[in-house]
Every structure is written in structure tokens, then in C-alpha cells.
Design an enzyme around this catalytic site. Structure first.
Site, mmCIF file in Angstrom:
data_model
loop_
_atom_site.group_PDB
_atom_site.id
_atom_site.type_symbol
_atom_site.label_atom_id
_atom_site.label_comp_id
_atom_site.label_asym_id
_atom_site.label_seq_id
_atom_site.Cartn_x
_atom_site.Cartn_y
_atom_site.Cartn_z
ATOM 1 N N LYS A 191 0.843 -1.195 0.000
ATOM 2 C CA LYS A 191 0.000 0.000 0.000
ATOM 3 C C LYS A 191 0.878 1.244 0.000
ATOM 4 C CE LYS A 191 -1.916 2.852 3.058
ATOM 5 N NZ LYS A 191 -1.996 4.025 2.191
ATOM 6 N N GLU A 266 9.359 0.665 11.166
ATOM 7 C CA GLU A 266 10.360 1.726 11.004
ATOM 8 C C GLU A 266 9.621 3.029 11.253
ATOM 9 O OE1 GLU A 266 13.497 1.139 10.329
ATOM 10 O OE2 GLU A 266 13.538 -0.845 9.437
ATOM 11 N N CYS A 300 12.836 10.643 8.204
ATOM 12 C CA CYS A 300 12.679 10.035 9.520
ATOM 13 C C CYS A 300 13.923 10.202 10.364
ATOM 14 C CB CYS A 300 12.341 8.558 9.369
ATOM 15 S SG CYS A 300 13.491 7.705 8.291
ATOM 16 N N GLU A 397 8.692 15.170 16.760
ATOM 17 C CA GLU A 397 9.163 15.134 15.382
ATOM 18 C C GLU A 397 8.347 16.139 14.572
ATOM 19 O OE1 GLU A 397 8.103 11.599 13.116
ATOM 20 O OE2 GLU A 397 10.110 11.571 12.250
HETATM 21 P P1 NAD Z 1 1.852 7.702 8.585
HETATM 22 O O1 NAD Z 1 2.135 6.859 9.756
HETATM 23 O O2 NAD Z 1 0.792 8.714 8.671
HETATM 24 O O3 NAD Z 1 1.514 6.797 7.330
HETATM 25 C C1 NAD Z 1 2.369 5.795 6.851
HETATM 26 C C2 NAD Z 1 1.566 4.823 6.011
HETATM 27 O O4 NAD Z 1 0.638 4.135 6.840
HETATM 28 C C3 NAD Z 1 0.754 5.461 4.917
HETATM 29 O O5 NAD Z 1 0.740 4.604 3.808
HETATM 30 C C4 NAD Z 1 -0.630 5.550 5.542
HETATM 31 O O6 NAD Z 1 -1.638 5.586 4.581
HETATM 32 C C5 NAD Z 1 -0.671 4.262 6.342
HETATM 33 N N1 NAD Z 1 -1.579 4.262 7.483
HETATM 34 C C6 NAD Z 1 -1.979 5.309 8.237
HETATM 35 N N2 NAD Z 1 -2.805 4.903 9.214
HETATM 36 C C7 NAD Z 1 -2.909 3.569 9.108
HETATM 37 C C8 NAD Z 1 -3.590 2.561 9.849
HETATM 38 N N3 NAD Z 1 -4.328 2.875 10.915
HETATM 39 N N4 NAD Z 1 -3.478 1.288 9.453
HETATM 40 C C9 NAD Z 1 -2.711 0.967 8.404
HETATM 41 N N5 NAD Z 1 -2.048 1.855 7.670
HETATM 42 C C10 NAD Z 1 -2.141 3.148 8.011
HETATM 43 O O7 NAD Z 1 3.235 8.351 8.207
HETATM 44 P P2 NAD Z 1 3.498 9.418 7.061
HETATM 45 O O8 NAD Z 1 2.888 10.702 7.508
HETATM 46 O O9 NAD Z 1 3.121 8.882 5.753
HETATM 47 O O10 NAD Z 1 5.091 9.469 7.088
HETATM 48 C C11 NAD Z 1 5.802 10.220 8.003
HETATM 49 C C12 NAD Z 1 6.287 9.382 9.147
HETATM 50 O O11 NAD Z 1 7.008 8.240 8.675
HETATM 51 C C13 NAD Z 1 7.241 10.118 10.029
HETATM 52 O O12 NAD Z 1 6.931 9.882 11.370
HETATM 53 C C14 NAD Z 1 8.590 9.484 9.694
HETATM 54 O O13 NAD Z 1 9.516 9.591 10.719
HETATM 55 C C15 NAD Z 1 8.233 8.103 9.377
HETATM 56 N N6 NAD Z 1 9.249 7.459 8.548
HETATM 57 C C16 NAD Z 1 10.077 6.531 9.099
HETATM 58 C C17 NAD Z 1 11.059 5.940 8.338
HETATM 59 C C18 NAD Z 1 11.974 4.903 8.935
HETATM 60 O O14 NAD Z 1 12.604 4.176 8.196
HETATM 61 N N7 NAD Z 1 12.083 4.785 10.245
HETATM 62 C C19 NAD Z 1 11.205 6.265 7.003
HETATM 63 C C20 NAD Z 1 10.351 7.228 6.468
HETATM 64 C C21 NAD Z 1 9.369 7.813 7.253
#
Ligand code: NAD
Ligand code: MN
Length: 821
Positions: A191, A266, A300, A397
């Protein structure tokens, strides 16, 4: 404008990358459907969502709004494809991955432009960083597919993997997930993030082009609440691999608790960027730019907390400001742009909100005089000074181009300030003194540490968090295990047969007796076993009321109550302390106080484990009799368990100085030290099978790797564990390194699972108990290792010892050390 005028201003002219080929590609294909079984499938809902260009706010394309029914179809496709794909020889899978890598390179330009259009990040980054790393990831993992049969013998793929990725590195996060999953023989339902589906849809075309078998990769676009949640809940998904916010990661941990789904997370970060006064400040300034203004700070592992040694703070900040004036914010398709657009209006609002909060809390804001474009979602590079560690902007963050600075005086203060966060994703250390830099790197709680560098990534180097930044690694050999399980676990038939072992003497007797037969862990002839065999079940009870073992002392349980221990006939054979919440708390405190154990040399730890084995061997008969008494098994069998326990202690004594890290050689001048570190304080709930061997099989690897422990012995048969008090006391085990709290397993382990100062919980009990542990562990995102109610054959070295245990007892920190002047 004349040449002279240009020369005077020294401004860059615009150097835009053409958007037309990408826009044409979009126009020809949209609206985009789902990608299932290598076919475009209309969404069940019949609905499409707009995806926009954040640099203009204009719609780029319509993309299918998937829902639970579509997830159902995609999972079914992946399930059907799994047997074939997992049996495809590694070499053949390697060829497919290699072909993907080649095609990514062939379409690199289109992919880079699409990514920039959809995400808003500068074309310089997508072209030079994102897309090349995507290709590198597939090449690297093509290699692991090729080597899997020889290098990972004994492991098998998990099955169908659900992968959920964020918007900040859309195609790169896809690659991080899809490449290792496919290499190891899993099939995938992915997804993409709601805002950024386009490069994943171009990737679907590549999948088709190279002729990957249908169903191996399926892509379902749509809203988180529809597609994401359905994927997380789907009973036929064997693993969820998630990258995103800590908040959503926690929700997923809770939603999957007890389901038996494997999980890697992650999550977010608030990474420190630490500058000592002997650092090369010009390099530091460029480092700061890369740390927090790369990808608009939507990274991140962004170095979002600048920690500077006090005596150079003013000088450095002045230099940073000068540099900030030169940063160019604007059209991300312009090759001379440094900072592009924020991914969405909502994200921009969130950045604004947090910046406002910083001002309210009294921090001082500074922004360069250069203007941001009016149209689209832009935010200028921002610097906060006068920041206190407890302020929101120092803890939360922001995920935007906002840097906060704080100062420190000594390395100790730097480490304390750096670790003052619930996260632990990454850190940068800047100093020309290699001793200082490596010493600080070792003390930081972070999965990646860059020395005199920042934001370097490579497929060969594992990436992932400590603490609430999640668990699991992506990249490197360590990342492969996220998509594998030991083969014996998968073969249900065999595990089922073994289950009866504790009650089936006939089978386990085969392990005892002659020394050359069997598994090598119990190959010693058992003197006197015939004599005692007769006594089995008829030995008079030895009254024993052991206390708890906390901080190296035998202490009374807080409750003042005891619990009877019965033999299989129901006769009381002893009383153990009824531990409670308070006892667990005390034990956790003692385990923390004993953290010096993690600093003991591997040689010292090996010595202690050998010594435990030696002291156990000296009391072999007593321990065997105790097993007979608790389990009613034959003496010979009990003696075999003691022998196996001694052998196991030897194994982990051996592993102490052999389960080492690696040196990675990514494409850079320098090296990456992949160091294995202890997890910290581990709570362990022991199995009922094999009261002694089960207990020591868990304690030994955890201790060997430098963790300190709070152990709950089998409630059914705790006396083998409590008998070990004296063995530990006489074996130079430091006080507090192993703490033992007897009592009821479930309420006690619940306290451990909820405890904020426990880093991991291992649980070997019931299926329901496993679920409860996973659920409670979400509070601080601690690592868990549970058995879902499936017993192991602890006598079998394949099931009862080895790398699986050592991996659970460690976490990898990658320390990047570039070199050269
Ligand atoms: P997010 O958690 O809002 O969403 C991530 C993904 O999860 C998206 O595809 C979203 O549609 C999906 N999602 C959201 N709610 C969900 C649920 N309840 N069930 C299943 N899927 C769901 O994060 P974002 O805003 O897209 O990205 C930013 C965040 O990602 C930041 O906190 C960043 O630090 C983190 N990040 C971490 C890494 C790492 O490797 N540690 C890498 C990139 C980004
Ligand atoms: Mn989000």
C-alpha cells in the site's frame, strides 16, 4: 540582463527539468487502477482519489480508491502466487530482481521526474539519491536471492507480506520493502502512501515488463483507513512491514497483537546532530544542510536537534545563518533548487502549528530573508535557538525544515542530551578526534550513527530504530531475517510431533545413553542413572521455600505470600514466593542498576557462562532429581536435560565472543561498523516444558549478549530456576544481572510488558498470553518475542539454541565512518 549584471548578482538562472514526458505518461494512463495479478483492476468502490503536485497544488492524476474487498483480492492473488514463487530457485529469483534493477535504471529519468512531481522534493535529490538507491537495493538483494540457499539454509520465507509505506521517499521505501521480501521468496501486497502513489504505479509497469509471475507483487492504492487497516487485519497475511509515524506504528502493533503476524516497524525520530568544538565547522555547516534541509526535513532520520558544544555555538550558528541565506527554495523541478515543496497542505499546517508552539514556549525563531513561492506548499528553512530540552519542538518530530539548537559543555552532557528522547533512529557526531567520536557513538541510543557525515544510506547497511523508533532492520543481512523464519517453525507436522516430547519418554530417551548418538548436547554417559530411574515419582519431598532473587540477594516477596509447587501427582513439593507488581518493579530497577554488565568484555561474559556451567555440572544429580520430582519423568531423561543445559551454557559461552558485527563496504570512502549491542533490560517468561533447560536456554543467550534480566520461571515447575540462585551466586554473575521473580506468569509478565524501563519481553506461554504481551508492549514499542502457545523441543539444538536467540538478544547499530581529508 547583461552578462555583467548576471556576474554582479551571481544568481542562478532557472534550470528546469522537463515535466512533459512524465505528464504525458500520466495523461495516457490515468485514471490508475489497482495492480493485482499483473493486471489493472478497477476498484470495487468505483471511486478514484486525486493525487496532486504539492509544488502547485494542482491535480496530477486520479488513482483508484481501494477498499477491504480489493485487499481481499490482492491477498488472495499473493497467496496463490506464493507456493510457486517460494519454490522458484534463488538463481531465478535473482534474475528477476536483477531485471527490476535494470529497468529502474532504464526508466530512471521518468521515475525521478514523477517522484518530484508527486512529492515535491528537488529533482536533484530524486535523480541523484532516491532512484539510484532504488536500483542499488534491487541489485543488492538480487545477490541475496542468489545466495539464499547456501547462506540462509534452514530458513524459509514467511508467505504473504503486507507492506505499508510513507510518502517521504515513496519509491525508495517501496524498494526497501519489496526487494528483500521477494529475494527471500515472499509475495507482496503493497500500500503506497495516500499522497504519493505514482512511482509505485510506474513500478507496477516494470513488474509487468520484466514478466514477474502474476500475484508476486500487488499494489493497492487508497486511504489508510480502507486499505491500510484491511491489510493489517487480514488473517491470511503473514507479516506486516510498516514505515511511518510512531503513532500509527503503535496502532498496528496493537491491531496485530496475538495474531501471529510478524511485524517490523520503522518509525519516527528526533535525531541528534552533535558538534564538538574540535569539529571542522565548514563541513559541519554542509552537514547541517544535508541533515535537516534534505527533502525539506521530511526525513525520519533528519538531524533535527543540533547539539553544539557551548564554546563554539555562537560561531557555528552564525555560519549556519550565512549558509541558510544561500539556500534556494522553489520549483522542485529546477535543478538548482535546494528546498522543494512540503508534501501536502495538511503537513504544512502541522509544521506551522509546531513552529507556533515553539514561539509560544519561548524559543527564538530565525528564517532567511529569501522568499518562498506563493503557490504550492512551501516552508522556509527555519532555525530555533534558545531552546530548552523539555520544549515541544525539542521533543516532537516536526517532519519539516525546522532545526532546533541546544548547547552542551562536556561529552557526558552531549550524550545525555542526545539520548533525552523517546526515539532512537539515528545520530551524527562531528569531531576531528576519532577517540571521542567513536566513544560517543557507542553511547548513543540509535540504530545508525554517522561520524562526520549524515543521511548516508546503502542497501548493504541495515537501517532501523532503537526504542520508539521501532524494531526490525531494513537492508544488510540483518534485514533479511525480517522476511524469514526458521524452517522447523514452518513445518507444522514436525513441531506437532515434538510437542509431546516432555510426556513421551520413549522419544527423548533416544537422546540419552550412548554419547555418540543424538544432537551433541547431551553426549555424556549418565552414571548412576539406573539407580535413580527406579526412584522416579517416589522420592520424598524436600521442603524448600525459596525467596525471590533480586539484585543478587534472596529477598522475601512483597506480598508475604507463598504459592505451593506440586508434583504431577498433586503432592506439594515446595513453596515459592508469590511475586507481585512491586517485586517486578524492584527487579527491573535492579536490572537497570546492573547495566555495567553490558560493558563487560565478551571474554569476561564468556568466563561467567562457563563458570555457571561448571557449577551446575557439580550439582548435576541434585538438579536431575529436582526435575524428576517436578515432572515425574525418568531419571535418565532428567539427567539428559541437565546435560543439555550444561552444553547450552557452553554454547553461549562460546558465542559471547563470536556473535560479532560486520564491516560493511557501501560505495563510499570509508566503512560502516555494524555493531551488535545488547537490547537492555529483557523480561523473560519461561516455558513449562523443560523447567531447567527452557529457563537456561533463554537466560544464557540474553546474558551472553550483555543484557540484564528479569525472569519469571515456569509457574508449574519453578524450582529448577530457584535452585539456580546458588549457582549464579557462586559463578561471578554480577548482582542484578539476573533477577528472578516467581509467581503467576500472566500478571507478572503483564507488568513487564507495560513497564517503560523494560526494552524487550520474551514470552513462552499461551497463545492468549502472547497476544496480551504484544498488546501491552505497544506502550513504549518494546521488542517482543512470543511463542503464540507453541512449545519448542528445547532439547533439539535447531529449536532450542542458536542465532535466532542471539538476534533476539541484540540490536544492530551501524556506525558510518567515512575517511580521508
Ligand atoms: P503515517 O504513519 O501517517 O503513514 C504511513 C503509512 O501508513 C501510509 O501509507 C498511511 O496511509 C498508512 N496508514 C496510516 N494509518 C494507518 C492505519 N491505521 N493502518 C494501516 N495503515 C495506516 O506516516 P506518514 O505521515 O506517511 O510518514 C511520516 C512518518 O514516517 C514520520 O513519522 C517518519 O519519521 C516516518 N518514517 C520513518 C522511516 C523509517 O525508516 N524509520 C522512514 C520514512 C518515514
Ligand atoms: Mn501522516
Amino acid at each position: 540582463m547583461s552578462v555583467l549584471e548576471l556576474f554582479e548578482s551571481m544568481d542562478y538562472g532557472p534550470a528546469p527539468e522537463a515535466a512533459e514526458p512524465a505528464l504525458q505518461w500520466l495523461a495516457q494512463r490515468q485514471p490508475f487502477d489497482l495492480f493485482i495479478n499483473n493486471r489493472r483492476v478497477k476498484p470495487t468502490s468505483g471511486q478514484y482519489l486525486e493525487t496532486i503536485n504539492p509544488a502547485t497544488g494542482k491535480v496530477l492524476a486520479q488513482v483508484a480508491a481501494g477498499n477491504a474487498a480489493d485487499v481481499e483480492a490482492a491477498v488472495a492473488a499473493a497467496r496463490r502466487a506464493f507456493p510457486g514463487w517460494s519454490k522458484t530457485p534463488g538463481h531465478v529469483r535473482a534474475r528477476y530482481l536483477y531485471a527490476i534493477a535494470r529497468h529502474v535504471q532504464k526508466h530512471a529519468r521518468l521515475l525521478a521526474v514523477l517522484e518530484t512531481l508527486n512529492n515535491g522534493k528537488p529533482i536533484r535529490e530524486t535523480r541523484d539519491i532516491d532512484i539510484p538507491l532504488v536500483a542499488r537495493h534491487f541489485y543488492y538483494h538480487a545477490g541475496w536471492a542468489q545466495l539464499m540457499e547456501s547462506e540462509l539454509a534452514g530458513y524459509e520465507p514467511l508467505g504473504v507480506v503486507g507492506q505499508i509505506i510513507p510518502w517521504n521517499f515513496p519509491l525508495l521505501m517501496l524498494a526497501w520493502k519489496v526487494a528483500p521480501a521477494l529475494a527471500m521468496g515472499n509475495t507482496v501486497v503493497l500500500k503506497p502512501a495516500r499522497y504519493t502513489p505514482l512511482t509505485a504505479l510506474k513500478f507496477a509497469e516494470i513488474v509487468e515488463e520484466i514478466g514477474l509471475p502474476p500475484g508476486v507483487v500487488n499494489i493497492v492504492t487508497g486511504e489508510a483507513g480502507q486499505v491500510g487497516e484491511a491489510l493489517v487485519r487480514h488473517p491470511d497475511v503473514n507479516k506486516i512491514a510498516f514505515t511511518g509515524s510512531t503513532e500509527v506504528g503503535r496502532a498496528i502493533r496493537r491491531a496485530t497483537a496475538g495474531s501471529g503476524k510478524r511485524l517490523s516497524l520503522e518509525l519516527g525520530g528526533k535525531s541528534p546532530f552533535i558538534v564538538f568544538d574540535d569539529a571542522d565547522l565548514d563541513s559541519v555547516v554542509e552537514g547541517v544542510v544535508d541533515a535537516i534541509w534534505f527533502n525539506q526535513g521530511q526525513v525520519c532520520c533528519a538531524g533535527s536537534r543540533l547539539l553544539v558544544q557551548e564554546n563554539i555555538a555562537e560561531r557555528l550558528i552564525a555560519k549556519v545563518r550565512v549558509r541558510m541565506e544561500k539556500l534556494r527554495v522553489g520549483d522542485p523541478l529546477d535543478k538548482a533548487i535546494d528546498i522543494g515543496a512540503i508534501v501536502s497542505e495538511a503537513q504544512l499546517r502541522e509544521i506551522n502549528r509546531l513552529v507556533e508552539r515553539g514561539l509560544e514556549e519561548g524559543a527564538q525563531l530565525w528564517q532567511p530573508s529569501t522568499a518562498c513561492p506563493r503557490e504550492g506548499y512551501f516552508f522556509p528553512p527555519t532555525l530555533f535557538t534558545n531552546v530548552a530540552p523539555a520544549m515541544t519542538i525539542a521533543q516532537v518530530e516536526i517532519f519539516g525544515p525546522v532545526l532546533v539548537t541546544m548547547t552542551f559543555r562536556t561529552p557526558e552532557e552531549a550524550v545525555a542530551l542526545a539520548n533525552n528522547t523517546r526515539y532512537g533512529l539515528a545520530a551524527s557526531v562531528w569531531s576531528e578526534n576519532i577517540n571521542l567520536a567513536l566513544d560517543v557513538a557507542a553511547r548513543l541510543k540509535a540504530g545508525t550513527v554517522w561520524i562526520n557525515a549524515t543521511n548516508l544510506f546503502d542497501a548493504s547497511c541495515g537501517f532501523g530504530g532503537y526504542r520508539e523508533s521501532g524494531f526490525g532492520r531494513e537492508g544488510g543481512r540483518e534485514g533479511l531475517y525480517e522476511y524469514l523464519r526458521p524452517r522447523w517453525e514452518g513445518s507444522g507436522a514436525r513441531a506437532g510431533r515434538r510437542r509431546g516430547l516432555a510426556e513421551a519418554p520413549a522419544e527423548s530417551k533416544a537422546h540419552t545413553g550412548n554419547g555418540h548418538e543424538g544432537n551433541g548436547s547431551n553426549g555424556v554417559a549418565l552414571a548412576g542413572s539406573e539407580v535413580f530411574a527406579d526412584l522416579a515419582g517416589r522420592i520424598p519431598p524436600i521442603d524448600r521455600t525459596p525467596k525471590l532473587f533480586i539484585g543478587g540477594k534472596q529477598v522475601r516477596p512483597d506480598s508475604g505470600y507463598s504459592l505451593p509447587v506440586r508434583d504431577p501427582q498433586g503432592m506439594i513439593i515446595g513453596q515459592v514466593g508469590a511475586g507481585n507488581r512491586k517485586d517486578i518493579r524492584n527487579a527491573v530497577e535492579a536490572a537497570h542498576a546492573a547495566r555495567a554488565w553490558s560493558g563487560a568484555s565478551a571474554h569476561q561474559r564468556a568466563q561467567v557462562l562457563f563458570y555457571i556451567a561448571e557449577n551446575l555440572a557439580a550439582r548435576e544429580q541434585e538438579f536431575a532429581l529436582r526435575l524428576v520430582q517436578q515432572t515425574g519423568r525418568a531419571y535418565a531423561e532428567a539427567a539428559a536435560e541437565v546435560q543439555a543445559a550444561i552444553a547450552r551454557l557452553f554454547s553461549y559461552a562460546a558465542w559471547c565472543d563470536k556473535f560479532e558485527g560486520t564491516i560493511h563496504r557501501p560505495p563510499l570512502r570509508g566503512m560502516v561498523l555494524a555493531v551488535r549491542e545488547p537490547v537492555g533490560v529483557i523480561g523473560i517468561a519461561c516455558p513449562d516444558e523443560f523447567p531447567l533447560l527452557g529457563f537456561l536456554s533463554l537466560v544464557a543467550p540474553a546474558l551472553a549478549m550483555g543484557n540484564t534480566l528479569v525472569v519469571i520461571p515456569s509457574p508449574q515447575a519453578p524450582l529448577s530456576a530457584t535452585d539456580c540462585y546458588q549457582v549464579f551466586e557462586t559463578s561471578d554473575v554480577p548482582a542484578g544481572a539476573v533477577n528472578i521473580v516467581t509467581g503467576e506468569r500472566e500478571p507478572l509478565v503483564q507488568v513487564l510488558a507495560e513497564h517503560e524501563d523494560v526494552e524487550a519481553v520474551w514470552y513462552f506461554g499461551s497463545a492468549e498470553g502472547s497476544g496480551r504481551v504484544e498488546l501491552a508492549a505497544a506502550s513504549n514499542m518494546k521488542r517482543t518475542w512470543v511463542n503464540y502457545g507453541r512449545p519448542r523441543d528445547w532439547l533439539d539444538p535447531l529449536q532450542g539454541e542458536g542465532e535466532e536467540f542471539l538476534r533476539e538478544a541484540t540490536q544492530v547499530k551501524n556506525i558510518w565512518v567515512p575517511y580521508g581529508e
